[in-house]
Design a protein around this motif. Structure first.
Motif, PDB file in Angstrom:
ATOM      1  N   LEU A   1     -21.332 -47.145  -7.488  1.00  0.00           N
ATOM      2  CA  LEU A   1     -22.554 -47.020  -8.271  1.00  0.00           C
ATOM      3  C   LEU A   1     -23.710 -46.771  -7.306  1.00  0.00           C
ATOM      4  CD1 LEU A   1     -24.044 -47.271 -11.028  1.00  0.00           C
ATOM      5  CD2 LEU A   1     -24.343 -49.712 -10.495  1.00  0.00           C
ATOM      6  N   LYS A   2     -24.406 -45.654  -7.525  1.00  0.00           N
ATOM      7  CA  LYS A   2     -25.556 -45.299  -6.696  1.00  0.00           C
ATOM      8  C   LYS A   2     -26.806 -45.287  -7.562  1.00  0.00           C
ATOM      9  CE  LYS A   2     -23.059 -42.177  -3.603  1.00  0.00           C
ATOM     10  NZ  LYS A   2     -23.069 -40.791  -3.091  1.00  0.00           N
ATOM     11  N   ARG A   3     -27.930 -45.635  -6.937  1.00  0.00           N
ATOM     12  CA  ARG A   3     -29.206 -45.621  -7.653  1.00  0.00           C
ATOM     13  C   ARG A   3     -30.224 -44.886  -6.801  1.00  0.00           C
ATOM     14  NH1 ARG A   3     -31.536 -51.120  -7.764  1.00  0.00           N
ATOM     15  NH2 ARG A   3     -32.512 -50.460  -5.836  1.00  0.00           N
TER      16      ARG A   3
ATOM     17  N   GLY B   1     -26.281 -46.982  -2.298  1.00  0.00           N
ATOM     18  CA  GLY B   1     -25.082 -47.502  -2.931  1.00  0.00           C
ATOM     19  C   GLY B   1     -25.370 -48.930  -3.371  1.00  0.00           C
ATOM     20  N   ILE B   2     -25.200 -49.207  -4.656  1.00  0.00           N
ATOM     21  CA  ILE B   2     -25.558 -50.505  -5.218  1.00  0.00           C
ATOM     22  C   ILE B   2     -24.345 -51.416  -5.356  1.00  0.00           C
ATOM     23  CG2 ILE B   2     -26.513 -51.631  -7.286  1.00  0.00           C
ATOM     24  CD1 ILE B   2     -28.564 -50.107  -5.651  1.00  0.00           C
TER      25      ILE B   2
ATOM     26  N   VAL C   1     -25.704 -42.929 -10.737  1.00  0.00           N
ATOM     27  CA  VAL C   1     -24.511 -42.082 -10.704  1.00  0.00           C
ATOM     28  C   VAL C   1     -23.331 -42.991 -10.407  1.00  0.00           C
ATOM     29  CG1 VAL C   1     -23.292 -40.261  -9.450  1.00  0.00           C
ATOM     30  CG2 VAL C   1     -25.730 -40.040  -9.878  1.00  0.00           C
ATOM     31  N   ILE C   2     -22.268 -42.824 -11.171  1.00  0.00           N
ATOM     32  CA  ILE C   2     -21.000 -43.472 -10.850  1.00  0.00           C
ATOM     33  C   ILE C   2     -20.134 -42.395 -10.218  1.00  0.00           C
ATOM     34  CG2 ILE C   2     -18.939 -44.610 -11.709  1.00  0.00           C
ATOM     35  CD1 ILE C   2     -20.645 -45.668 -14.030  1.00  0.00           C
ATOM     36  N   GLU C   3     -19.771 -42.614  -8.980  1.00  0.00           N
ATOM     37  CA  GLU C   3     -18.939 -41.651  -8.254  1.00  0.00           C
ATOM     38  C   GLU C   3     -17.520 -42.177  -8.159  1.00  0.00           C
ATOM     39  OE1 GLU C   3     -18.782 -39.440  -3.895  1.00  0.00           O
ATOM     40  OE2 GLU C   3     -20.462 -40.711  -4.405  1.00  0.00           O
ATOM     41  N   LYS C   4     -16.555 -41.338  -8.533  1.00  0.00           N
ATOM     42  CA  LYS C   4     -15.142 -41.691  -8.428  1.00  0.00           C
ATOM     43  C   LYS C   4     -14.590 -41.056  -7.162  1.00  0.00           C
ATOM     44  CE  LYS C   4     -10.686 -41.170 -10.691  1.00  0.00           C
ATOM     45  NZ  LYS C   4      -9.972 -40.510 -11.784  1.00  0.00           N
TER      46      LYS C   4
END
Length: 101
Positions: free
Chosen positions: A56-58, A68-69, A95-98
């Motif tokens: 999870l990024k903010r 990166g949170i 953004v949720i990055e996979k």
């Protein structure tokens, strides 16, 4: 910690989610829930898959490249990522990055 309704609403209203590699495999990806507890901590639940890592990024703008949170190794089922540092932020994009592992 006390978060006003205005801050909570603003944080939820501007959430953006993007998992490019996930969309390529599964066009049904949807955030299952977004909650903010009384302390202002944000929790996002989403479909999670084994063999992946979710980050999870903010950031302050739509092209989230900042902080990166939270992160977690995927499991088959529901994953939860949290931002416990929302207090005092009026606007944020997520953004949720996979990442395949």
């Amino acid at each position: 910690m006390n978060v006003s309704k205005k801050t909570t609403s603003a944080a939820i209203a501007v959430l953006l989610f993007s998992i490019p590699s996930f969309f390529a495999q599964d066009t049904e990806f949807q955030v299952q829930s977004i909650t903010v507890d009384p302390n202002g901590n944000l929790a996002i639940e989403f479909p999670s898959a084994d063999g992946s890592y979710y980050l999870l990024k903010r950031g302050p703008t739509v092209d989230v490249t900042d902080t990166g949170i939270d992160g977690q190794i995927g499991v088959n089922g529901t994953g939860t990522l949290r931002d416990v540092t929302v207090n005092g932020i009026n606007q944020a994009f997520y953004v949720i990055e996979k990442i395949s592992v």
